[in-house]
Design a protein around this motif. Structure first.
Motif, PDB file in Angstrom:
ATOM      1  N   ASP A  22       0.813  -1.224   0.000  1.00 48.66           N
ATOM      2  CA  ASP A  22       0.000   0.000   0.000  1.00 48.66           C
ATOM      3  C   ASP A  22       0.842   1.267   0.000  1.00 48.66           C
ATOM      4  OD1 ASP A  22      -2.225  -1.610   0.034  1.00 48.66           O
ATOM      5  OD2 ASP A  22      -2.582  -1.394   2.186  1.00 48.66           O
ATOM      6  N   GLU A  23       2.082   1.152   0.365  1.00 47.88           N
ATOM      7  CA  GLU A  23       2.974   2.310   0.425  1.00 47.88           C
ATOM      8  C   GLU A  23       3.579   2.637  -0.952  1.00 47.88           C
ATOM      9  OE1 GLU A  23       4.241   5.234   3.105  1.00 47.88           O
ATOM     10  OE2 GLU A  23       3.174   3.425   3.732  1.00 47.88           O
ATOM     11  N   ILE A  24       3.617   1.666  -1.827  1.00 50.49           N
ATOM     12  CA  ILE A  24       4.308   1.800  -3.114  1.00 50.49           C
ATOM     13  C   ILE A  24       3.737   2.900  -4.007  1.00 50.49           C
ATOM     14  CG2 ILE A  24       5.035   0.594  -5.219  1.00 50.49           C
ATOM     15  CD1 ILE A  24       6.513  -0.193  -2.517  1.00 50.49           C
ATOM     16  N   PRO A  25       2.416   3.020  -4.182  1.00 53.51           N
ATOM     17  CA  PRO A  25       1.912   4.110  -5.035  1.00 53.51           C
ATOM     18  C   PRO A  25       2.326   5.492  -4.537  1.00 53.51           C
ATOM     19  CG  PRO A  25       0.160   2.549  -4.544  1.00 53.51           C
ATOM     20  CD  PRO A  25       1.332   2.170  -3.694  1.00 53.51           C
ATOM     21  N   TYR A  26       2.332   5.680  -3.227  1.00 59.17           N
ATOM     22  CA  TYR A  26       2.716   6.972  -2.659  1.00 59.17           C
ATOM     23  C   TYR A  26       4.213   7.232  -2.838  1.00 59.17           C
ATOM     24  CZ  TYR A  26      -1.872   6.416  -0.624  1.00 59.17           C
ATOM     25  OH  TYR A  26      -3.219   6.219  -0.467  1.00 59.17           O
ATOM     26  N   LEU A  27       4.998   6.187  -2.688  1.00 54.71           N
ATOM     27  CA  LEU A  27       6.441   6.294  -2.929  1.00 54.71           C
ATOM     28  C   LEU A  27       6.704   6.695  -4.382  1.00 54.71           C
ATOM     29  CD1 LEU A  27       9.481   5.819  -2.343  1.00 54.71           C
ATOM     30  CD2 LEU A  27       9.052   3.392  -2.848  1.00 54.71           C
ATOM     31  N   LEU A  28       6.054   6.032  -5.314  1.00 54.50           N
ATOM     32  CA  LEU A  28       6.242   6.346  -6.731  1.00 54.50           C
ATOM     33  C   LEU A  28       5.795   7.774  -7.040  1.00 54.50           C
ATOM     34  CD1 LEU A  28       5.082   2.993  -8.363  1.00 54.50           C
ATOM     35  CD2 LEU A  28       7.430   3.767  -7.958  1.00 54.50           C
ATOM     36  N   LEU A  62      19.939  10.344 -13.965  1.00 54.22           N
ATOM     37  CA  LEU A  62      19.373   9.175 -13.276  1.00 54.22           C
ATOM     38  C   LEU A  62      17.902   9.398 -12.964  1.00 54.22           C
ATOM     39  CD1 LEU A  62      22.230   8.227 -10.776  1.00 54.22           C
ATOM     40  CD2 LEU A  62      21.702   7.171 -12.987  1.00 54.22           C
ATOM     41  N   SER A  63      17.574  10.600 -12.502  1.00 49.55           N
ATOM     42  CA  SER A  63      16.173  10.896 -12.177  1.00 49.55           C
ATOM     43  C   SER A  63      15.291  10.800 -13.422  1.00 49.55           C
ATOM     44  CB  SER A  63      16.033  12.271 -11.514  1.00 49.55           C
ATOM     45  OG  SER A  63      16.149  13.311 -12.446  1.00 49.55           O
ATOM     46  N   GLU A  64      15.808  11.244 -14.551  1.00 47.01           N
ATOM     47  CA  GLU A  64      15.038  11.165 -15.798  1.00 47.01           C
ATOM     48  C   GLU A  64      14.822   9.716 -16.222  1.00 47.01           C
ATOM     49  OE1 GLU A  64      17.477  13.671 -18.247  1.00 47.01           O
ATOM     50  OE2 GLU A  64      16.404  15.495 -17.631  1.00 47.01           O
ATOM     51  N   GLN A  65      15.819   8.886 -16.031  1.00 46.44           N
ATOM     52  CA  GLN A  65      15.674   7.464 -16.357  1.00 46.44           C
ATOM     53  C   GLN A  65      14.640   6.797 -15.444  1.00 46.44           C
ATOM     54  OE1 GLN A  65      19.599   5.693 -16.178  1.00 46.44           O
ATOM     55  NE2 GLN A  65      20.410   7.138 -17.677  1.00 46.44           N
ATOM     56  N   VAL A  66      14.689   7.131 -14.166  1.00 43.06           N
ATOM     57  CA  VAL A  66      13.736   6.562 -13.208  1.00 43.06           C
ATOM     58  C   VAL A  66      12.319   7.056 -13.520  1.00 43.06           C
ATOM     59  CG1 VAL A  66      13.043   6.551 -10.771  1.00 43.06           C
ATOM     60  CG2 VAL A  66      15.445   6.194 -11.398  1.00 43.06           C
ATOM     61  N   GLU A  67      12.189   8.342 -13.789  1.00 40.32           N
ATOM     62  CA  GLU A  67      10.884   8.915 -14.124  1.00 40.32           C
ATOM     63  C   GLU A  67      10.292   8.208 -15.355  1.00 40.32           C
ATOM     64  OE1 GLU A  67       8.938  13.316 -14.699  1.00 40.32           O
ATOM     65  OE2 GLU A  67      10.972  12.988 -15.458  1.00 40.32           O
ATOM     66  N   GLU A  68      11.115   7.983 -16.348  1.00 40.80           N
ATOM     67  CA  GLU A  68      10.656   7.309 -17.569  1.00 40.80           C
ATOM     68  C   GLU A  68      10.160   5.888 -17.251  1.00 40.80           C
ATOM     69  OE1 GLU A  68      12.831   5.544 -21.481  1.00 40.80           O
ATOM     70  OE2 GLU A  68      13.317   7.626 -20.980  1.00 40.80           O
ATOM     71  N   ARG A  69      10.892   5.175 -16.421  1.00 38.51           N
ATOM     72  CA  ARG A  69      10.482   3.809 -16.052  1.00 38.51           C
ATOM     73  C   ARG A  69       9.189   3.816 -15.250  1.00 38.51           C
ATOM     74  NH1 ARG A  69      16.385   1.366 -14.306  1.00 38.51           N
ATOM     75  NH2 ARG A  69      17.378   1.943 -16.259  1.00 38.51           N
ATOM     76  N   ILE A  70       9.071   4.750 -14.323  1.00 38.62           N
ATOM     77  CA  ILE A  70       7.848   4.813 -13.524  1.00 38.62           C
ATOM     78  C   ILE A  70       6.658   5.130 -14.425  1.00 38.62           C
ATOM     79  CG2 ILE A  70       6.605   6.093 -11.731  1.00 38.62           C
ATOM     80  CD1 ILE A  70       9.309   6.348 -10.247  1.00 38.62           C
ATOM     81  N   SER A  76       2.274  -1.812 -13.358  1.00 36.67           N
ATOM     82  CA  SER A  76       2.959  -3.060 -13.016  1.00 36.67           C
ATOM     83  C   SER A  76       3.855  -2.898 -11.794  1.00 36.67           C
ATOM     84  CB  SER A  76       3.793  -3.550 -14.196  1.00 36.67           C
ATOM     85  OG  SER A  76       2.960  -3.831 -15.297  1.00 36.67           O
ATOM     86  N   LEU A  77       4.462  -1.734 -11.649  1.00 34.39           N
ATOM     87  CA  LEU A  77       5.315  -1.469 -10.483  1.00 34.39           C
ATOM     88  C   LEU A  77       4.500  -1.526  -9.195  1.00 34.39           C
ATOM     89  CD1 LEU A  77       7.397   1.549 -11.831  1.00 34.39           C
ATOM     90  CD2 LEU A  77       8.256  -0.762 -11.426  1.00 34.39           C
ATOM     91  N   VAL A  78       3.274  -1.039  -9.262  1.00 37.93           N
ATOM     92  CA  VAL A  78       2.393  -1.043  -8.088  1.00 37.93           C
ATOM     93  C   VAL A  78       1.916  -2.459  -7.776  1.00 37.93           C
ATOM     94  CG1 VAL A  78       0.146  -0.265  -7.215  1.00 37.93           C
ATOM     95  CG2 VAL A  78       1.686   1.354  -8.350  1.00 37.93           C
ATOM     96  N   LYS A  79       1.587  -3.206  -8.808  1.00 38.73           N
ATOM     97  CA  LYS A  79       0.989  -4.535  -8.628  1.00 38.73           C
ATOM     98  C   LYS A  79       1.998  -5.628  -8.292  1.00 38.73           C
ATOM     99  CE  LYS A  79      -2.754  -3.716 -11.874  1.00 38.73           C
ATOM    100  NZ  LYS A  79      -3.276  -4.061 -13.198  1.00 38.73           N
ATOM    101  N   SER A  80       3.191  -5.541  -8.840  1.00 35.78           N
ATOM    102  CA  SER A  80       4.124  -6.661  -8.765  1.00 35.78           C
ATOM    103  C   SER A  80       5.444  -6.285  -8.089  1.00 35.78           C
ATOM    104  CB  SER A  80       4.413  -7.164 -10.190  1.00 35.78           C
ATOM    105  OG  SER A  80       5.487  -8.065 -10.194  1.00 35.78           O
TER     106      SER A  80
END
Length: 126
Positions: A22-28, A62-70, A76-80
């Motif tokens: 439940d914390e993952i969506p807020y983290l993202l 690095l932040s741009e790469q992470v933002e693109e992945r998110i 899928s990041l939230v679910k798995s």
């Protein structure tokens, strides 16, 4: 399960996700906000940059790469937990440094879940 000292960053991320889904969506969401701030306020960040390991431009990249992945894999990041750990904690690039930093800072400044904070301290500050 591996000994704590033998867990990789990906193992730690997967475990954190499994324990606190439940914390993952807020983290993202928070990571996306930080990425936008870095991009929008580049000059201000450059003036105060004091992270000797890398330049601000490297951190911004690095932040741009992470933002693109998110943005690409958010659902899928939230679910798995496996997707979360595979996509954001690849051992083949340095984005893991950015994501680790953001998890620790999210736990310190944004999360209200005391157990999540303790888990982050145990896993990422050990």
């Amino acid at each position: 399960m591996k000994n704590l000292r033998n867990l990789t960053n990906a193992d730690k991320a997967k475990l954190l996700h499994e324990l606190f889904p439940d914390e993952i969506p807020y983290l993202l969401d928070r990571i996306i906000i930080v990425c936008a701030d870095l991009k929008t306020n580049q000059e201000q960040h450059r003036k105060t940059w004091d992270f000797g390991l890398m330049t601000f431009d490297m951190w911004l990249q690095l932040s741009e790469q992470v933002e693109e992945r998110i943005n690409k894999y958010r659902s899928s990041l939230v679910k798995s937990s496996k997707v979360f750990s595979d996509r954001l904690f690849s051992s083949f690039d340095y984005t893991v440094l950015f994501v680790n930093d953001r998890i620790v800072k999210y736990a310190q400044h944004n999360s209200e879940d005391e157990k999540f904070k303790l888990a982050v301290e145990l896993l990422f500050n050990a």
